[in-house]
Design an enzyme around this catalytic site. Structure first.
Site, PDB file in Angstrom:
ATOM      1  N   HIS A   1      -9.399   1.616   0.401  1.00  0.00           N
ATOM      2  CA  HIS A   1      -8.187   1.419   0.191  1.00  0.00           C
ATOM      3  C   HIS A   1      -7.589   0.777  -1.176  1.00  0.00           C
ATOM      4  CE1 HIS A   1      -4.608   0.434   0.689  1.00  0.00           C
ATOM      5  NE2 HIS A   1      -4.909   0.281   1.974  1.00  0.00           N
TER       6      HIS A   1
ATOM      7  N   HIS B   1      -3.151   7.386   7.015  1.00  0.00           N
ATOM      8  CA  HIS B   1      -3.116   6.069   5.930  1.00  0.00           C
ATOM      9  C   HIS B   1      -4.770   5.411   6.145  1.00  0.00           C
ATOM     10  CE1 HIS B   1      -2.222   2.556   3.688  1.00  0.00           C
ATOM     11  NE2 HIS B   1      -1.990   1.393   5.029  1.00  0.00           N
TER      12      HIS B   1
ATOM     13  N   CYS C   1       0.590  -1.270  -0.381  1.00  0.00           N
ATOM     14  CA  CYS C   1      -0.012   0.023   0.842  1.00  0.00           C
ATOM     15  C   CYS C   1       0.721   1.395   0.100  1.00  0.00           C
ATOM     16  CB  CYS C   1      -1.321  -0.231   1.192  1.00  0.00           C
ATOM     17  SG  CYS C   1      -2.046  -1.301   1.338  1.00  0.00           S
TER      18      CYS C   1
END
Length: 398
Positions: free
Chosen positions: A325, A291, A162
């Site tokens: 996400h 995040h 990520c």
């Protein structure tokens, strides 16, 4: 302050729409793009951030060998906000060999591989229309963009979970600083696939409701797909009005295959490095894009890391409630969010945050608010302990 490349163009496509205007409208209107996943086998109960219209996107005739969902999203993203024209102008200024392509992805065109195995008889070769090199291969994305934009500089793909497309900004800046490039196309693309959805479900991380980062009742993540690109140019490009990357930090704590260090050591190190490179004090960061995935552990660890490095009063929020996400594309899309925020002078809210976690030290914004932003930070932390942090500064006088 260490001066790093100005961002002379950027764009993104995600579940809330295409380009700057759609992103700004979604942020200010607090309207998200997550929808319930229509699982063909009826097992997964979750929401996703799907980009509409990819089935009708056509690649140029000479690049049809690269046809897959991921490269279609790359093509669609390339067409937004005049990005392709900006790259073409840079190519005319510097020459094709002086412009690099560094992009991030976590799954690339793996959906094409999934389809190929579903169609496979079990004997002999896979279907002839499946070409690993041009779809599932991680380099397919960067190779497609390199050929599509007629560029001949350094080109490669970063796959660091990520943090993938966040790290492309760092590598792009370093290529320019080293004199290897005059400009670099950075960013990333990731698309929905069975591997990601079933894999995160196996980890018991998928939320049955639209993800709620930083909420006391958060239940996990919502997977999304997105594409985001930015053009970094050397410091003397004459665009002093453009936002600038002024600091970055990266670390690899390697604490666990999928869980962050419980004390956020890697996250703190990346943020501290970025702050020091930018030549800023903690109080000069006006907003942090967290995040913030919506998982219990990630949100708690990041909250403490931000409070430790920047102080608990800093304006902050997770923006994954809008598009989910987006994995390898998360860094690029959230960099675009920060750039929009700097331009529009807003601090994005934390969509779907209804009951702030009472154990949290920071207090994420529940609504998007006007804000005087000069410097903003964005964090992305990936599996394996890959941690990246970027600091952007708005263009023009401050």
């Amino acid at each position: 302050m260490t001066f790093l490349p100005p961002i002379t163009a950027y764009t993104c496509v995600c579940a809330v729409g295409r380009g700057h205007d759609a992103l700004r409208a979604a942020l200010t209107g607090m309207v998200g793009g997550l929808t319930r996943f229509d699982d063909p086998v009826g097992v997964l109960d979750t929401f996703v951030g799907r980009v509409d219209g990819l089935d009708t996107v056509e690649l140029p005739a000479d690049l049809t060998d690269y046809d897959c969902r991921n490269n279609r999203l790359a093509e669609l993203t390339l067409r937004q906000d005049g990005f392709e024209d900006r790259v073409r102008a840079a190519r005319d200024r510097y020459g094709a060999a002086r412009i690099g392509v560094v992009l991030g992805t976590s799954t690339s065109g793996i959906a094409s591989g999934e389809d190929a195995f579903l169609a496979w008889s079990g004997e002999g070769p896979l279907p002839s229309d499946f070409v690993f090199e041009h779809s599932q291969d991680l380099y397919s994305l960067s190779d497609y963009m390199r050929r599509r934009l007629h560029l001949a500089g350094p080109s490669y793909t970063i796959s660091a979970a990520c943090a993938s497309s966040t790290k492309t900004f760092i590598d792009g800046a370093q290529l320019i600083a080293a004199g290897l490039c005059d400009a670099v196309v950075v960013g990333g693309v990731d698309t929905l696939c069975e591997t990601s959805l079933r894999g995160f479900n196996a980890l018991q991380l998928l939320s049955p409701v639209p993800c709620r980062p930083n909420d006391a009742d958060r239940q996990g993540i919502s997977i999304g797909e997105a594409g985001g690109f930015a053009l970094l140019e050397r410091d003397d490009c004459g665009r002093g009005d453009m936002p600038r990357l002024i600091g970055y930090g990266e670390s690899s704590d390697a604490h666990h295959m999928s869980s962050p260090h419980p004390d956020g050591l890697g996250a703190r190190l990346a943020m501290t490095q970025a702050l020091e490179m930018a030549g800023l004090r903690a109080g000069q960061i006006d907003y942090v894009n967290m995040h913030g995935t919506g998982s219990h552990l990630n949100d708690r660890v990041e909250d403490r890391a931000i409070a430790d490095v920047l102080g608990a009063s800093v304006k902050c929020s997770s923006t994954k409630g809008w598009m989910g996400h987006t994995l390898g594309a998360a860094g690029a899309v959230e960099a675009a969010i920060v750039l929009v925020a700097l331009e529009a002078q807003i601090a994005p809210g934390n969509l779907n945050l209804e009951r702030p976690d009472p154990e949290a030290l920071c207090r994420p914004l529940t609504e998007t608010v006007p804000a005087g932003l000069n410097h903003a930070m964005t964090n992305n932390f990936g599996f394996g302990g890959n941690n990246c942090c970027l600091v952007f500064s708005r263009g023009g006088p401050q």
